[in-house]
Design a protein around this motif. Structure first.
Motif, mmCIF file in Angstrom:
data_model
loop_
_atom_site.group_PDB
_atom_site.id
_atom_site.type_symbol
_atom_site.label_atom_id
_atom_site.label_comp_id
_atom_site.label_asym_id
_atom_site.label_seq_id
_atom_site.Cartn_x
_atom_site.Cartn_y
_atom_site.Cartn_z
ATOM 1 N N SER A 162 0.837 -1.206 0.000
ATOM 2 C CA SER A 162 0.000 0.000 0.000
ATOM 3 C C SER A 162 0.871 1.256 0.000
ATOM 4 C CB SER A 162 -0.907 0.007 1.238
ATOM 5 O OG SER A 162 -0.136 0.267 2.403
ATOM 6 N N PRO A 163 0.306 2.418 -0.328
ATOM 7 C CA PRO A 163 1.077 3.672 -0.281
ATOM 8 C C PRO A 163 1.675 3.941 1.105
ATOM 9 C CG PRO A 163 -0.963 3.988 -1.496
ATOM 10 C CD PRO A 163 -1.044 2.630 -0.888
ATOM 11 N N SER A 164 0.958 3.561 2.151
ATOM 12 C CA SER A 164 1.447 3.787 3.522
ATOM 13 C C SER A 164 2.658 2.929 3.840
ATOM 14 C CB SER A 164 0.342 3.500 4.533
ATOM 15 O OG SER A 164 -0.754 4.360 4.346
ATOM 16 N N LYS A 184 5.296 2.415 2.027
ATOM 17 C CA LYS A 184 6.553 2.854 1.428
ATOM 18 C C LYS A 184 7.582 3.177 2.513
ATOM 19 C CE LYS A 184 8.470 6.090 -1.960
ATOM 20 N NZ LYS A 184 8.196 7.233 -2.865
#
Length: 260
Positions: free
Chosen positions: A192-194, A196
């Protein structure tokens, strides 16, 4: 004329009776899930409970020609809710352990994954007592990871959360250094983007690290007295394994063999 009306009335009565009988025989299986654990069970934007376990349940219900319903239930009360007959089956990433077998009956194994630490890339830690010493560690309370950490990570600073999502929020904001969880939810977060800048830290623990705690894999759970339901669920699972339905569903969520 009277005879004709009598015949029509009898026919309508028979049709209504058949319809009522069919309705009475329609099978509904109610599933309870802690829908905070993607990709296994979580809530979609439209409010529906979705995920790998949910898709398996739907496929099994299809084999049983039954209608399945799903409701959200907090993890820490999920077994009491089952026993109170709020639903019929727990479909919520529940590991098959001897301790839980005292309270519920499990299906055969549906899937199994290892148990990693998730933390910032470069974090010096590992899934050992030494590797977690002094570590600010987040865990969902009441899970097998909680039990394992309590037993082995005695020198870690353990912070327990009601949901996995709450633990991850504190990981992202830096309130904890790592989260100990199941590999499936770890992968979902990292993709997910979180996720990264985060990674799996050290060596994920297989179920064999402590069979008493981690159990023999994950299954659905029913009340002990519901032996026919348990038998039917196991038969339906065998069918979706045999005809390729299981693999088709699994490939939508995982890049590895989640069963083994």
């Amino acid at each position: 004329m009277l005879l004709k009306k009598s015949i029509l009335g009898a026919a309508m009565f028979a049709m209504l009776a058949v319809g009522a009988s069919a309705s009475a025989q329609e099978r509904v299986i109610r599933f309870g899930s802690d829908a905070t654990y993607p990709p296994f069970e979580y809530t979609a934007p439209n409010g529906d409970i979705v995920g790998f376990d949910i898709d398996l349940a739907k496929a099994m219900c299809e084999k049983l020609k039954a209608t399945c319903t799903f409701q959200n239930q907090a993890w820490d009360g999920i077994i009491p809710a089952l026993r109170a007959k709020k639903f019929d089956v727990i479909a919520s990433s529940m590991s098959i352990t001897e301790e839980r077998k005292k309270a519920v009956a499990f299906t055969q194994k549906l899937w199994t994954t290892p148990n990693p630490l998730i933390g910032k890339e470069g974090l010096k830690a590992d899934t050992t007592p030494e590797g977690t010493k002094g570590l600010d560690l987040g865990i969902q309370q009441g899970t097998i990871q909680d039990k394992y950490a309590t037993k082995y990570f005695k020198d870690a600073n353990i912070k327990r959360y009601k949901t996995f999502e709450d633990a991850i929020k504190d990981l992202v904001t830096g309130r904890v250094q790592a989260v100990f969880a199941d590999n499936g939810v770890a992968d979902e977060f990292l993709a997910s983007p979180s996720g990264k800048g985060f990674a799996i830290i050290g060596t994920p623990l297989p179920s064999s690290a402590d069979r008493e705690i981690f159990g023999l894999g994950t299954g659905f759970a029913v009340r002990k007295e519901d032996t026919k339901l348990l038998e039917d669920l196991n038969r339906a699972f065998d069918e979706i394994r045999a005809d390729g339905t299981y693999d088709k569903i699994a490939k939508q969520y995982f890049k590895y063999d989640v069963y083994n």
